[in-house]
Design a protein around this motif. Structure first.
Motif, PDB file in Angstrom:
ATOM      1  N   ALA A  74      33.734  40.848  48.301  1.00 44.97           N
ATOM      2  CA  ALA A  74      34.434  41.310  46.731  1.00 44.97           C
ATOM      3  C   ALA A  74      35.565  42.080  46.776  1.00 44.97           C
ATOM      4  CB  ALA A  74      33.163  42.119  46.165  1.00 44.97           C
ATOM      5  N   GLU A  75      35.592  42.920  47.977  1.00 48.06           N
ATOM      6  CA  GLU A  75      36.769  43.872  47.928  1.00 48.06           C
ATOM      7  C   GLU A  75      38.128  43.322  48.126  1.00 48.06           C
ATOM      8  OE1 GLU A  75      35.378  46.369  50.972  1.00 48.06           O
ATOM      9  OE2 GLU A  75      33.840  47.732  49.876  1.00 48.06           O
ATOM     10  N   VAL A  76      38.192  42.170  48.784  1.00 47.72           N
ATOM     11  CA  VAL A  76      39.613  41.269  48.977  1.00 47.72           C
ATOM     12  C   VAL A  76      39.868  40.910  47.639  1.00 47.72           C
ATOM     13  CG1 VAL A  76      38.292  39.153  49.306  1.00 47.72           C
ATOM     14  CG2 VAL A  76      40.507  39.744  50.495  1.00 47.72           C
ATOM     15  N   TRP A  77      39.092  40.530  46.497  1.00 48.57           N
ATOM     16  CA  TRP A  77      39.618  40.322  45.264  1.00 48.57           C
ATOM     17  C   TRP A  77      39.989  41.883  44.724  1.00 48.57           C
ATOM     18  CZ3 TRP A  77      40.232  35.268  43.867  1.00 48.57           C
ATOM     19  CH2 TRP A  77      39.585  34.244  44.579  1.00 48.57           C
ATOM     20  N   TYR A  78      39.230  42.589  44.701  1.00 47.49           N
ATOM     21  CA  TYR A  78      39.461  43.983  43.927  1.00 47.49           C
ATOM     22  C   TYR A  78      40.987  44.467  44.686  1.00 47.49           C
ATOM     23  CZ  TYR A  78      34.703  44.207  43.255  1.00 47.49           C
ATOM     24  OH  TYR A  78      33.243  43.722  42.997  1.00 47.49           O
ATOM     25  N   GLU A  79      41.189  44.389  45.898  1.00 46.70           N
ATOM     26  CA  GLU A  79      42.493  44.919  46.479  1.00 46.70           C
ATOM     27  C   GLU A  79      43.646  43.819  46.334  1.00 46.70           C
ATOM     28  OE1 GLU A  79      41.329  45.203  50.438  1.00 46.70           O
ATOM     29  OE2 GLU A  79      40.028  46.753  50.106  1.00 46.70           O
ATOM     30  N   ASN A  80      43.527  42.628  46.101  1.00 43.91           N
ATOM     31  CA  ASN A  80      44.609  41.784  46.155  1.00 43.91           C
ATOM     32  C   ASN A  80      44.980  41.232  44.776  1.00 43.91           C
ATOM     33  OD1 ASN A  80      45.676  41.582  48.832  1.00 43.91           O
ATOM     34  ND2 ASN A  80      43.458  41.416  49.086  1.00 43.91           N
ATOM     35  N   LEU A  81      43.783  41.173  43.982  1.00 45.60           N
ATOM     36  CA  LEU A  81      43.981  40.291  42.578  1.00 45.60           C
ATOM     37  C   LEU A  81      45.126  41.109  41.675  1.00 45.60           C
ATOM     38  CD1 LEU A  81      43.168  37.709  41.694  1.00 45.60           C
ATOM     39  CD2 LEU A  81      41.467  38.932  40.245  1.00 45.60           C
ATOM     40  N   PRO A  82      45.502  42.370  41.769  1.00 42.36           N
ATOM     41  CA  PRO A  82      46.359  43.064  41.013  1.00 42.36           C
ATOM     42  C   PRO A  82      47.720  42.670  41.236  1.00 42.36           C
ATOM     43  CG  PRO A  82      44.676  44.592  41.597  1.00 42.36           C
ATOM     44  CD  PRO A  82      44.249  43.545  42.194  1.00 42.36           C
ATOM     45  N   ASN A  83      47.976  41.957  42.568  1.00 40.20           N
ATOM     46  CA  ASN A  83      49.083  41.620  42.890  1.00 40.20           C
ATOM     47  C   ASN A  83      49.529  40.406  42.562  1.00 40.20           C
ATOM     48  OD1 ASN A  83      49.441  44.166  44.384  1.00 40.20           O
ATOM     49  ND2 ASN A  83      48.428  43.342  46.078  1.00 40.20           N
TER      50      ASN A  83
END
Length: 430
Positions: free
Chosen positions: A62-71
């Motif tokens: 899940a965290e890989v989406w939280y960290e990268n999707l804003p970019n």
């Protein structure tokens, strides 16, 4: 009789209150061009109607989406955080972008956790999921005969491989290749004659192929450590040739088992299970998981009542570890001692490949996805619950028409019972 009614009304009021709170918290505009407002992604009842829901199994996925999707062009998926009753106590919230086009929840690991969370999400009453695409996005064990560390797999079938009798391997008959025996069978290579309905699920192959093409746009991560471990499989020759490749996108099938199995004997046993139960001539099992079949069954039952569309499911897994060791390493050392160096690149590639799929669904909604990607293959379970004739198993128990209140007369179904035959043992199961 009054108490259930009161409870239902309280749940409905709570759901509406939670929706209103989530809506009020959603402010600002998406960085995605021509993105609809949140109001435009709600139905007439004020429910969020996501275009795609990402299903993670545990925190790192899940965290890989939280960290990268804003970019990306899609903006943060933590813009809305909606608590849903019945989700895992570890992951009690559904997360959505500002527009509500993309949502994500973490189901929890293993079949029971995943099914419980998925059912709570679908039945929460907070979301309109009738046109939503579901992207299963998790890491997995990978079969070195078909894939490699960091590789991305898109599946057509999910097979609940451990739904069988099991002997301790030290006590199995001498002519058995494995301690697993299909229910009602007398040899490991026979088709089960006792079916629970969750043995095999088949999803939309046309959508799977489209998703694989989209995932292939990504530049996948790799590492020297993963390359070093892959090289250990060279001693096996061509049998494990795919294991030595750099990460890429492949199309194959996944196995679901709560048991975290490892080793060549179990790997080969479940290769055969997958091939036989899906009625295929080639070996297609490439990814091992603990949740896929469980969540698929939830979505299938929801599709019966038109809550979701079963043709809009994408099964994606990335290889974090090999499901069996190279020739020079024991099964124990491979599982518990050695660092295969596949975990980090599998997590990274989960996002890199998955975001290409998500971006396409959002950007091309009107032209490609709104009306659905029509399947040309059978979709559903081994019972034929959604209609049509399964291309595996003994055939539809609903005579091809699918489940309905009229077709569900219990006399029409081959129910499992404990009626005993002569001898009073497991041969008497029907």
């Amino acid at each position: 009789m009054l108490l259930p009614t009161i409870v239902s009304l309280l749940l409905l009021a709570k759901a509406k209150s939670m929706t209103a709170t989530a809506n009020a918290a959603a402010v600002g505009t998406s960085s995605h061009s021509n993105a609809p407002s949140l109001a435009e992604r709600q139905d007439d009842d004020g429910k969020i109607a996501p275009k795609v829901v990402i299903i993670s199994m545990f925190s790192p996925e899940a965290e890989v989406w939280y960290e990268n999707l804003p970019n990306s062009v899609l903006s943060s998926i933590l813009a809305q955080n909606i608590t849903v009753w019945g989700l895992s106590p570890l992951y009690p919230d559904v997360h959505c972008t500002e527009t509500g086009e993309v949502c994500q929840f973490t189901a929890g690991e293993s079949e029971i956790n995943a099914a419980s969370s998925a059912m709570a999400f679908v039945m929460s009453g907070l979301f309109n999921l009738s046109e939503t695409y579901f992207l299963f996005a998790g890491i997995a064990g990978v079969n070195p005969k078909l894939g490699t560390l960091g590789g991305v797999a898109l599946s057509r079938f999910s097979v609940q491989v451990a739904l069988q009798y099991e002997f301790d391997a030290r006590e199995k008959p001498e002519n058995f290749t494995t301690g697993y025996l299909p229910y009602g069978a007398y040899m490991p290579d026979q088709y089960p004659t006792t079916l629970y309905g969750t043995e095999v699920h088949e999803v939309n192959e046309d959508l799977r192929n489209l998703a694989a093409d989209l995932a292939a746009r990504a530049t996948l991560n790799d590492s020297s450590g993963a390359a070093d471990y892959r090289a250990k499989y060279s001693a096996a020759g061509d049998m494990y040739k795919p294991a030595m490749n750099s990460p890429s996108v492949i199309k194959c099938d996944s196995a679901t088992s709560d048991v975290y199995f490892s080793g060549g004997l179990l790997g080969e046993a479940f290769e055969n299970t997958t091939k036989i139960w899906t009625n295929q001539t080639d070996m297609t099992y490439c990814m091992s998981a603990q949740e896929d079949s469980a969540v698929l069954q939830v979505l299938l039952r929801s599709a019966v009542w038109k809550l979701v569309d079963f043709s809009r499911i994408i099964l994606m897994r990335t290889g974090s570890d090999f499901d069996r060791p190279p020739p020079s390493i024991s099964a124990f050392d491979h599982l518990r001692i050695m660092d295969q160096n596949g975990y980090d690149i599998a997590i990274a590639n989960l996002y890199l490949s998955g975001v290409e799929i998500v971006k396409s669904i959002v950007a091309d909604w009107n032209t490609t996805y709104r009306d659905g990607v029509k399947p040309t293959n059978y979709i559903g379970d081994i019972f034929g619950t959604l209609g049509g004739e399964p291309d595996f198993g003994p055939g539809s128990v609903f005579k091809g028409t699918g489940f309905s209140l009229e077709s569900s007369a219990e006399g029409n179904l081959a129910k499992r019972s404990l009626t005993k035959r002569k001898g009073g043992n497991a041969r008497g199961w029907k």
